[in-house]
Design an enzyme around this catalytic site. Structure first.
Site, PDB file in Angstrom:
ATOM      1  N   GLU A 760       0.882  -1.173   0.000  1.00  0.00           N
ATOM      2  CA  GLU A 760       0.000   0.000   0.000  1.00  0.00           C
ATOM      3  C   GLU A 760       0.910   1.210   0.000  1.00  0.00           C
ATOM      4  O   GLU A 760       1.697   1.404   0.927  1.00  0.00           O
ATOM      5  CB  GLU A 760      -0.915  -0.022   1.224  1.00  0.00           C
ATOM      6  CG  GLU A 760      -2.021   1.032   1.172  1.00  0.00           C
ATOM      7  CD  GLU A 760      -1.644   2.328   1.859  1.00  0.00           C
ATOM      8  OE1 GLU A 760      -1.332   3.301   1.135  1.00  0.00           O
ATOM      9  OE2 GLU A 760      -1.662   2.362   3.094  1.00  0.00           O
ATOM     10  N   CYS A 794      -1.125   8.790   3.805  1.00  0.00           N
ATOM     11  CA  CYS A 794      -1.116   8.401   2.384  1.00  0.00           C
ATOM     12  C   CYS A 794      -2.420   8.758   1.719  1.00  0.00           C
ATOM     13  O   CYS A 794      -2.483   8.949   0.512  1.00  0.00           O
ATOM     14  CB  CYS A 794      -0.814   6.924   2.210  1.00  0.00           C
ATOM     15  SG  CYS A 794      -1.009   5.893   3.609  1.00  0.00           S
TER      16      CYS A 794
END
Length: 1001
Positions: A760, A794
């Protein structure tokens, strides 16, 4: 209490048990039979007046009956009313009208009312909808419409329908117009309380504008107020959140220093005219802060001798009676009088969701309307018993409530009723005829039709529900007896006090798992206890020793040796260990918050959220693991054999976690791998090893054996050594795209088994905002998405696309809101933005800021205190391609786009190659659906912020340059950590199919 004495703070349990309150209310709200009979007679007469009433113009009740919120037409009308008048460009307005009118059957809608307001609105909407047929594209419909009626005709008709409603629901677009309309047209001089419409302030400029609006209104009302004394004087309602941009519990000190003097100034102005000055009610999390401000203002010596100061109290709040007691004590202690407006409450849906999101033990409001009605009567009784110091003001359109209050008041007077402008006309006309001595005040909104929108939608939601008296009072098909049923009868017993279909926040995800327990910062007792516990928790965590390539290799070998025993442990046992870890983590929340603040630079709000996320990961993966790693899945097949598919652990998994979520992502990776039957070698970020070490200790205390979990702290070289080890069975990684590529190349270059990479990474995350979006809502969501956690998520917003027709106002509101954020020490609960992770990160961000100041237009460029702090910045780019990489910090880039260039925006997002998160702010469903269908983005958020994915609710992960999937916190995640095994057994091998033979007729 003397005026100089310290005013005590309000205290009451934030979310007490419904049953306990119900037991008390059911025992104390009884009436004698003859009283009940009088209440029935009065209420029946008022209901009759409502049903006999024929208002040729029409009102809100007529609109609610005509377009019920349970119908598509009602919902479409609500959204149109909320947004249409703020859309400046014709293209977006046309698309919006088409989208909403196409959702309901306005063409065949047969009006049930003879009211002009209803018929005119229905005609305009139906005329517009008549040319919109299901399945037609917007461009095709608009093209044909232009030929038949002309686009301007449709647009004008729909806008006029909205303005027609607005003109009836708002007393005037200016205070002067409202005062002119409020002039008496009969012998009975009406009382008014004027409400200056508008959203809560987002910036200092907003707060100043609202202050000036209130001040001007008080002067105008005062000059036109006549000569009568209070309470027979006009009034004004003031919203505290409109007077300060950070009206929140954690900003208590700033609010008291900045807002309180402004409120006192307005109150003095109102006192000079002897007006009723009411501080409006806010949401439950602002109640204690509101009362601190109100008490301090009310106690100001300059306001002595004036009886007009007041506040609104919401009966749906469980603390309503306590607020009345507090106000009564204030008035008694200061030897003054106060006016108290009792309302049912208008933010119920928001309160329920907020409590659920925060994982509270209960709700601050009642979940059943009958409990609110019951509490309203209890509060009314208390207010009427306090008339020596309190002037009660009962805001209601419910005939049964009015009749009950008349029975309670004992013909002593000293109170008034209140109604909303445009509502309750028939009820109060009849009440005035029957009781000429009674007074009522009209709560009258004042403002432009544009400002009306949020108010109107809130009134529709508040009064348009099927359970609302207003929605059914005039419906002849509803028996009067039904409307006369008492709240106590509807509740029955204390066991029925809570709504059976609204779970407590703690039980939101049951039966699978418990919700993580959170905290409401607006609950002073809870916040003070947490802050004290964090301060007392001085984490004495021994320093970690960085691994060497040799010790890293040994950890992999040791994990391999422990794999067999761990993988053979029953899934139920592994799940119980994870649940035990979650419980321990919940018990030690303060300790881990202290660690997160010390090592990770996390604010209090971020730290609470992160601990909760870590707890949720433990419980969610335990629940999923029981399903996936239990007895296996029986597969279909022919008789005489059994087929079973089951999952098994892969072996040694390497978990490499980032510094930006040093607890939640670390534990999420580790617990998923463990639950799947793998042993784990965990390498935390080099900046946050202490948090990881403490998390490992907690897991071991919960029962995870040391042979199954190995901590290997170190820098990137250690991570590279682990990835390159021949004995690992997979890697789970969260971090940069560059490092993910490196890991992928290393794994691919190795001989031996092909092992999975679960990655990720980040992204140039975008948000698209069109002209139908509410600027204040956009500002809230953009500021949260771009600047919370110092932009070090993120999922954080990096690139904002705003339709150019509204970009100026949108950017102004966003920049103004961001300017109010406090940057600084994370141990202070008032801090919104803490430091970036280290000096290297700060220098990288400062270099980008320096480049942007030369190449872009600066909308915000604040200063930060000394240390690793970076203030929020907003830069406007000429094109999206000017941002070619993810900037990991509190920096927002804005690009304007034309309404007819949305396709270019989508192409820009696609070309970036990233696909992690996307925000969309639009009221046009067709636009939203088209964007979702077009873009391959992992997590898309519509009309809300785009960070803070909740485990098991919003599984998180991206596509393309943003990761491999599957999504963390989702139902497919654990299976990626496992191998599949199919077991086929010939059950007839012993000589025949005994089972089949036995199963005969």
């Amino acid at each position: 209490m003397t005026p100089d004495a310290k005013i005590p703070q309000f205290t009451a349990p934030y979310a007490p048990d419904d049953g306990a309150i119900a037991s008390r209310l059911l025992a104390t709200t009884r009436f004698a039979p003859e009283q009940e009979a009088r209440i029935d007679r009065t209420a029946t007469r008022l209901i009759g007046a409502i049903r006999d009433h024929d208002d040729r113009l029409g009102g809100i009740e007529d609109m609610l009956r005509e377009f019920a919120l349970s119908t598509k037409e009602g919902l479409a009308l609500m959204v149109l009313a909320e947004a249409l008048l703020r859309v400046p460009d014709t293209q977006t307005a046309d698309a919006f009208i088409e989208d909403k009118l196409g959702q309901g059957d306005f063409v065949h809608h047969e009006t049930k009312s003879s009211a002009f307001l209803v018929n005119a609105s229905a005609w305009a909407l139906g005329m517009s909808a008549r040319v919109i047929q299901p399945g037609e594209t917007p461009h095709g419909t608009i093209g044909r419409l232009a030929k038949r009626l002309g686009v301007p005709a449709v647009r004008a008709a729909t806008r006029q329908a909205m303005r027609l409603m607005g003109s009836h629901f708002v007393l005037g677009e200016t205070i002067e117009a409202a005062l002119e309309r409020a002039r008496p047209h009969s012998a009975r001089i009406p009382r008014y309380s004027f409400d200056m419409l508008g959203e809560a302030a987002r910036s200092a400029a907003d707060a100043e504008r609202y202050f000036q609006s209130y001040a001007s209104a008080i002067d105008a009302i005062g000059r036109a107020g006549g000569e009568k004394p209070l309470p027979d004087r006009p009034g004004i309602s003031v919203k505290l959140s409109a007077l300060h941009p950070r009206f929140e519990a954690v900003s208590h000190g700033r609010v008291m220093a900045e807002l309180l003097p402004r409120l006192i100034e307005l109150a003095r102005q109102a006192k000079a005219y002897d007006l009723n000055f009411t501080v409006d009610a806010e949401e439950a999390d602002r109640l204690e802060l509101s009362l601190d401000v109100i008490a301090a203002a009310f106690g100001d010596a300059s306001l002595a001798g004036w009886d007009g100061f007041g506040l609104a109290i919401q009966a749906y709040q469980k603390r309503a009676e306590a607020v009345i007691d507090y106000a009564d004590d204030l008035a008694r202690g200061l030897n003054r009088r106060m006016m108290l407006r009792l309302v049912k409450g208008a933010y119920w849906d928001t309160e329920i969701k907020r409590a659920q999101e925060r994982g509270l033990d209960g709700y601050p409001v009642f979940t059943r309307k009958a409990m609110t009605d019951l509490n309203y009567i209890a509060c009314a009784r208390k207010l009427l018993n306090s008339r020596a110091r309190i002037f009660p003001q009962f805001a209601t359109h419910n005939a049964l409530t009015v009749a009950t209050i008349l029975e309670l008041e004992g013909s002593e007077g000293g109170f008034e009723f209140q109604r909303l402008h445009g509502m309750g006309d028939a009820l109060y006309t009849q009440l005035g005829a029957d009781h000429p001595e009674l007074a009522w005040r009209t709560y009258a909104p004042v403002g432009s039709h544009r400002d009306l929108l949020a108010y109107l939608v809130r009134r529709l939601l508040e009064n348009g529900a099927n359970s609302s008296f207003v929605a059914v009072a005039a419906d002849d098909s509803v028996p009067v007896e039904t409307l006369l049923r008492r709240p106590a009868e509807l509740i029955g017993s204390a066991d029925n006090a809570r709504h059976p279909n609204i779970r407590l926040p703690r039980d939101l995800y049951q039966p699978d798992r418990a919700n993580s327990r959170g905290i409401e910062f607006g609950d002073r007792a809870a916040l003070d206890a947490l802050v004290a516990a964090v301060a007392a928790s001085k984490p004495h965590v021994s320093d970690t020793i960085d691994a060497t390539p040799e010790t890293a290799s040994k950890a992999v070998i040791a994990a391999g040796a422990g794999f067999k025993s761990w993988s053979r442990m029953a899934a139920q046992t592994r799940a119980q260990m994870l649940e035990r870890a979650a419980d321990l983590l919940e018990q030690r929340t303060a300790h881990f918050i202290a660690l997160l603040q010390r090592e990770g630079g996390r604010t209090l709000d971020d730290s609470v959220s992160e601990v909760r996320e870590a707890i949720d990961f433990c419980r969610y993966y335990a629940a999923e693991g029981r399903k996936l790693f239990g007895d296996g899945q029986v597969m279909p097949g022919p008789t005489g054999e059994s087929n079973l598919l089951r999952l098994r652990g892969r072996g040694v998994m390497v978990a490499i976690s980032p510094w930006n979520f040093p607890l939640a992502i670390f534990l999420g990776q580790v617990t998923a791998a463990l639950m799947a039957g793998n042993t784990v070698v965990a390498k935390p970020a080099e900046q946050t090893p202490l948090i990881a070490a403490e998390a490992v200790r907690l897991l071991q205390e919960a029962g995870i054996p040391a042979s199954a979990l190995h901590l290997v702290p170190g820098d990137g070289n250690i991570g590279a050594a682990l990835v390159a080890h021949r004995d690992i069975a997979g890697v789970v990684f969260t971090g940069s795209t560059e490092v993910a590529r490196s890991i992928n190349r290393t794994l691919a270059a190795k001989d031996g088994p092909i092992v999975p990479l679960i990655a990720e990474t980040g992204g140039i995350n975008a948000m698209i905002v069109d002209a139908t979006a509410l600027p204040e809502q956009v500002a809230d969501d953009v500021v949260t998405s771009a600047f919370r956690s110092a932009g070090q998520r993120c999922s954080a917003l990096r690139l904002l696309f705003v339709q150019d027709d509204v970009a100026g106002r949108m950017i102004e509101v966003i920049a103004g809101a961001a300017r109010e954020l406090k940057v600084g020490d994370v141990s202070d609960p008032a801090t919104h933005i803490g430091p970036v992770i280290d000096l290297e990160a700060k220098q990288r961000l400062e270099a980008h800021i320096a480049r942007m100041k030369k190449a872009a237009r600066v909308h915000l460029g604040g200063a930060a205190p000394d240390g690793n702090y970076v203030a929020p910045h907003i830069f406007e780019l000429s094109r999206a391609e000017d941002l070619s990489e993810e900037i990991f910090g509190p920096i927002l880039h804005v690009v304007r786009y034309r309404a007819d260039h949305l396709e270019r925006v989508l192409q820009s997002v696609e070309r970036s190659g990233y696909g992690l998160t996307l925000g969309i702010h639009s009221r046009i469903d067709d636009t939203v659906e088209a964007v979702i269908e077009r873009l391959q983005i992992g997590n898309i958020y519509v009309n809300r912020n785009m960070i803070g994915a909740v485990v098991g609710v919003q599984p998180f992960g991206g596509h393309g340059l943003s990761g491999t999937g599957p999504k963390a916190g989702g139902p497919q995640y654990l299976a990626r950590f496992a191998t599949e095994q199919t077991i086929t057994v010939n059950t007839a091998a012993a000589g025949g199919n005994a089972a089949l033979m036995a199963d005969t007729d």
